[in-house]
Design a protein around this motif. Structure first.
Motif, short mmCIF file in Angstrom:
data_model
loop_
_atom_site.label_atom_id
_atom_site.label_comp_id
_atom_site.label_asym_id
_atom_site.label_seq_id
_atom_site.Cartn_x
_atom_site.Cartn_y
_atom_site.Cartn_z
N LEU B 166 0.84 -1.21 0.00
CA LEU B 166 0.00 0.00 0.00
C LEU B 166 0.87 1.25 0.00
CD1 LEU B 166 -2.73 -1.07 2.60
CD2 LEU B 166 -2.92 -1.11 0.09
N ASP B 167 1.93 1.23 0.79
CA ASP B 167 2.82 2.40 0.86
C ASP B 167 3.54 2.65 -0.47
OD1 ASP B 167 2.14 3.07 3.44
OD2 ASP B 167 3.80 1.98 4.37
N CYS B 168 3.67 1.62 -1.29
CA CYS B 168 4.26 1.79 -2.63
C CYS B 168 3.24 2.30 -3.63
CB CYS B 168 4.86 0.48 -3.13
SG CYS B 168 6.36 0.00 -2.25
N GLY B 169 1.99 2.48 -3.19
CA GLY B 169 0.97 3.06 -4.07
C GLY B 169 0.05 2.05 -4.72
N ALA B 170 0.22 0.76 -4.38
CA ALA B 170 -0.59 -0.28 -5.01
C ALA B 170 -1.86 -0.54 -4.21
CB ALA B 170 0.21 -1.58 -5.12
N VAL B 171 -2.78 -1.30 -4.82
CA VAL B 171 -3.90 -1.88 -4.10
C VAL B 171 -3.62 -3.37 -4.00
CG1 VAL B 171 -5.51 -0.12 -4.89
CG2 VAL B 171 -5.36 -2.29 -6.12
N VAL B 172 -4.14 -4.01 -2.94
CA VAL B 172 -3.78 -5.40 -2.66
C VAL B 172 -4.94 -6.34 -2.98
CG1 VAL B 172 -3.27 -7.02 -0.78
CG2 VAL B 172 -1.96 -4.89 -1.01
N VAL B 173 -4.63 -7.38 -3.76
CA VAL B 173 -5.60 -8.46 -4.00
C VAL B 173 -5.15 -9.68 -3.18
CG1 VAL B 173 -6.48 -10.11 -5.68
CG2 VAL B 173 -6.30 -7.70 -6.29
N PRO B 174 -5.98 -10.12 -2.22
CA PRO B 174 -5.63 -11.31 -1.45
C PRO B 174 -5.94 -12.57 -2.26
CG PRO B 174 -7.69 -10.35 -0.64
CD PRO B 174 -7.23 -9.49 -1.77
N VAL B 175 -4.98 -13.49 -2.30
CA VAL B 175 -5.14 -14.66 -3.17
C VAL B 175 -4.25 -15.79 -2.65
CG1 VAL B 175 -3.33 -13.84 -4.75
CG2 VAL B 175 -5.06 -15.42 -5.60
N VAL B 176 -4.71 -17.03 -2.81
CA VAL B 176 -3.85 -18.17 -2.47
C VAL B 176 -2.99 -18.54 -3.68
CG1 VAL B 176 -5.43 -19.06 -0.70
CG2 VAL B 176 -5.60 -19.90 -3.07
N ALA B 177 -1.89 -19.26 -3.39
CA ALA B 177 -0.85 -19.48 -4.40
C ALA B 177 -1.38 -20.16 -5.66
CB ALA B 177 0.29 -20.30 -3.79
N ASP B 178 -2.10 -21.25 -5.52
CA ASP B 178 -2.55 -21.99 -6.71
C ASP B 178 -3.48 -21.15 -7.58
OD1 ASP B 178 -1.11 -24.17 -6.00
OD2 ASP B 178 -2.80 -25.28 -5.14
N GLU B 179 -4.38 -20.44 -6.93
CA GLU B 179 -5.32 -19.62 -7.71
C GLU B 179 -4.60 -18.46 -8.38
OE1 GLU B 179 -8.56 -18.74 -5.03
OE2 GLU B 179 -9.11 -20.86 -4.89
N HIS B 180 -3.63 -17.88 -7.69
CA HIS B 180 -2.79 -16.85 -8.32
C HIS B 180 -2.13 -17.40 -9.58
CE1 HIS B 180 1.19 -15.16 -9.14
NE2 HIS B 180 0.65 -13.99 -8.84
N ASP B 181 -1.53 -18.57 -9.45
CA ASP B 181 -0.74 -19.10 -10.57
C ASP B 181 -1.64 -19.43 -11.76
OD1 ASP B 181 1.37 -18.75 -8.90
OD2 ASP B 181 1.80 -20.88 -8.60
N ARG B 182 -2.84 -19.91 -11.50
CA ARG B 182 -3.75 -20.18 -12.61
C ARG B 182 -4.23 -18.88 -13.25
NH1 ARG B 182 -5.60 -24.59 -9.31
NH2 ARG B 182 -7.39 -23.40 -8.55
N ALA B 183 -4.48 -17.87 -12.42
CA ALA B 183 -4.94 -16.58 -12.96
C ALA B 183 -3.84 -15.91 -13.80
CB ALA B 183 -5.38 -15.65 -11.83
N VAL B 184 -2.61 -15.89 -13.31
CA VAL B 184 -1.56 -15.18 -14.07
C VAL B 184 -1.17 -15.96 -15.33
CG1 VAL B 184 -0.68 -13.84 -12.13
CG2 VAL B 184 0.37 -16.06 -12.69
N ALA B 185 -1.40 -17.29 -15.34
CA ALA B 185 -1.20 -18.01 -16.61
C ALA B 185 -2.09 -17.41 -17.68
CB ALA B 185 -1.52 -19.50 -16.43
N ARG B 186 -3.30 -17.02 -17.29
CA ARG B 186 -4.26 -16.45 -18.25
C ARG B 186 -3.95 -15.02 -18.65
NH1 ARG B 186 -8.72 -19.48 -18.86
NH2 ARG B 186 -8.94 -21.22 -17.42
N ILE B 187 -3.59 -14.20 -17.68
CA ILE B 187 -3.55 -12.76 -17.98
C ILE B 187 -2.11 -12.21 -18.06
CG2 ILE B 187 -5.88 -12.26 -17.16
CD1 ILE B 187 -2.81 -11.55 -15.02
N SER B 188 -1.12 -13.04 -17.83
CA SER B 188 0.26 -12.57 -17.95
C SER B 188 1.12 -13.51 -18.79
CB SER B 188 0.87 -12.40 -16.56
OG SER B 188 2.24 -12.13 -16.63
N HIS B 189 1.02 -14.82 -18.54
CA HIS B 189 1.93 -15.72 -19.25
C HIS B 189 1.41 -16.05 -20.66
CE1 HIS B 189 3.18 -16.89 -14.89
NE2 HIS B 189 3.40 -15.64 -15.19
#
Lengths: 316, 316
Positions: B166-189
């Motif tokens: 937050l202090d770096c200016g971001a907003v935080v999305v709470p997420v567990v590891a497996d769900e993060h990895d599946r999501a970023v496969a879609r929208i980043s990888h």
């Protein structure tokens, strides 16, 4: 800006590209007017001070009297109907178009017996927006404008079309229809298809995936924001070339998938992709200066120069 | 900015993300310093007035004495070696990371016996550039920063990590590891893989195709400009999730190809893609306000809120 006397210009279709062309031509000092099929679209252009009506026979009769350059600025599916009206009311005008494919337009032009004074055109500019509200007289500034150099093209209408493109702020790439269509399948139609697929894959991850999406997803899906009818009107008439490059890309992605599965490696794809992007970023345009319309073999020479990255930036 | 006393922060790796984090933390008033494996990289940071050295034991010993938050900011292939040094010199520090996958980092952390004070992190920010020269203290402004809420996560380090994001200016999305990895496969990888393939397809059209390329190709291939080693370090550690979404996408593109060939229609893909992009453009973040770290069931509640598009914008 070129110094020679300017043709009158009659723009048929005042959506994003045609409307921007009308604005740019007027700004460059052309006597230019237009037609729009929808009364709403024509009214919006008139409200901004442009001479646009929904009465096609009147517009074309005026073009015939003024020996204007006609610009077809409608999606491919609407081209045939418009050409039939041109053949009736203004068959002797010089004729160009700004449609996203060239061979199908040329075929439709031949079918109406209008080939003698036709020169294909395609400004490589656009946004995900459409309609008069999105028009911008600066849309073509520093853009590339493909102008046809197919066998049989005559020097006089070719010069008129090229001059108009330059006066709109673009640089001109000379190209024949088939080669144009194969090239744009790679750099315009495939990007649309991949953007649609990426958008679907992202949204399938739900609010979490979309909430985590950042620049790579935003940029990679930008053109999926284009109206579906317009995307189809751009891509489907070029299905032959698009199918070839889509097959090529499916093979490439399939090989990357197999390599990732078997060896946990994307090396081959990633290195080739990086090299390709570097080649794009460092590509140097060079100016075509020594080929003049009407000279011996001018069409073949211009075609060859365009294939090698040459562009026309002025006419002498 | 949050008002609570700030942790000291020790950034391990001062490339684009780690270096920008160091800059942002210092700008936000943190006592922050860093390590870079290369003397050149460390020297560049020092020349800009930041406290960075290539002496890992000294940096970690200092972090242990200050009870600093350690931030792993290296590509996945370098994580194991760094964690082994952490286990030796600073095993009791709170620990987070900014690596592009979460499950493999969590596994490496467990292997070194460092799970107790670990909280995964992933700021969704970056450019095609890399290294200290590309760092920017504003890189995380309004970006999304994924912060782990996996089972067993402790409230104290979680709060420290969230506060830093937050202090770096971001907003935080709470997420567990497996769900993060599946999501970023879609929208980043997947965006990386498609961008590489598009770049290859475009360059295969030679100077003519690259010369005609405009916005759709430029945007669609932007991330293919990223250094190949970095793209591989981002994508390959997430091969399981990436293979799934790549298969899904190949199926989708194959169906579009078949429909284009059989019926000259891209309707299904184009309409689905447009809907998906609309969903992305209109997605509304909502603020998570009523869940406090350490409360009963707080991890499950935050995970659920993150799945539904919730973000944390402040800590009370």
């Amino acid at each position: 800006m070129t110094a020679a006397p300017k043709a009158s210009v009659c723009v048929l279709g005042t959506g994003l590209i045609g409307g921007s062309l009308l604005r740019a031509a007027v700004a460059a000092g052309y006597d230019a007017w237009g037609f729009n099929r929808s009364a709403t679209g024509a009214g919006a252009a008139r409200a901004d001070g442009f001479d646009v009506t929904e009465d096609l026979p009147t517009v074309l009769t005026r073009a015939a009297a003024a020996d204007a350059l006609l610009v077809l600025a409608v999606p491919m599916p609407a081209v045939g109907r418009l050409l039939s009206a041109v053949a009736t009311f203004a068959p002797h005008c010089a004729l160009t178009d700004v449609v996203s494919v060239k061979a199908p337009v040329a075929a439709a032009v031949r079918k109406e017996g209008l080939a003698a004074r036709y020169v294909g055109g395609h400004p490589m500019a656009g946004t995900a927006e459409s309609g008069w509200a999105a028009t911008d007289p600066e849309l073509f500034r520093d853009a590339v404008w493909a102008v046809g150099v197919d066998e049989g093209t005559r020097a006089e209408p070719w010069t008129t079309v090229t001059r108009l493109a330059l006066d709109c702020g673009a640089v001109v790439v000379p190209v024949v229809a088939d080669e144009h269509d194969r090239a744009v399948a790679r750099i315009s139609h495939l990007p649309h298809v991949l953007a649609e697929a990426l958008a679907v894959a992202g949204a399938a991850g739900g609010d979490l995936a979309l909430g985590l999406a950042a620049g790579s997803f935003r940029d990679g899906t930008r053109v999926a924001g284009t109206a579906p009818d317009l995307v189809r009107a751009i891509c489907e008439p070029n299905s032959g070339a698009l199918l070839d490059v889509l097959d090529e890309t499916l093979t490439l992605l399939g090989a990357a998938r197999d390599s990732l599965r078997a060896d946990n490696s994307l090396a081959e794809l990633v290195e080739a992709g990086h090299d390709a992007r570097q080649r794009y970023e460092t590509a140097q345009r060079w100016e075509i200066t020594d080929i003049h319309p009407g000279d011996h073999n001018w069409l073949a020479k211009l075609r060859d120069a365009g294939q090698r990255g040459g562009v026309i930036t002025r006419l002498n």
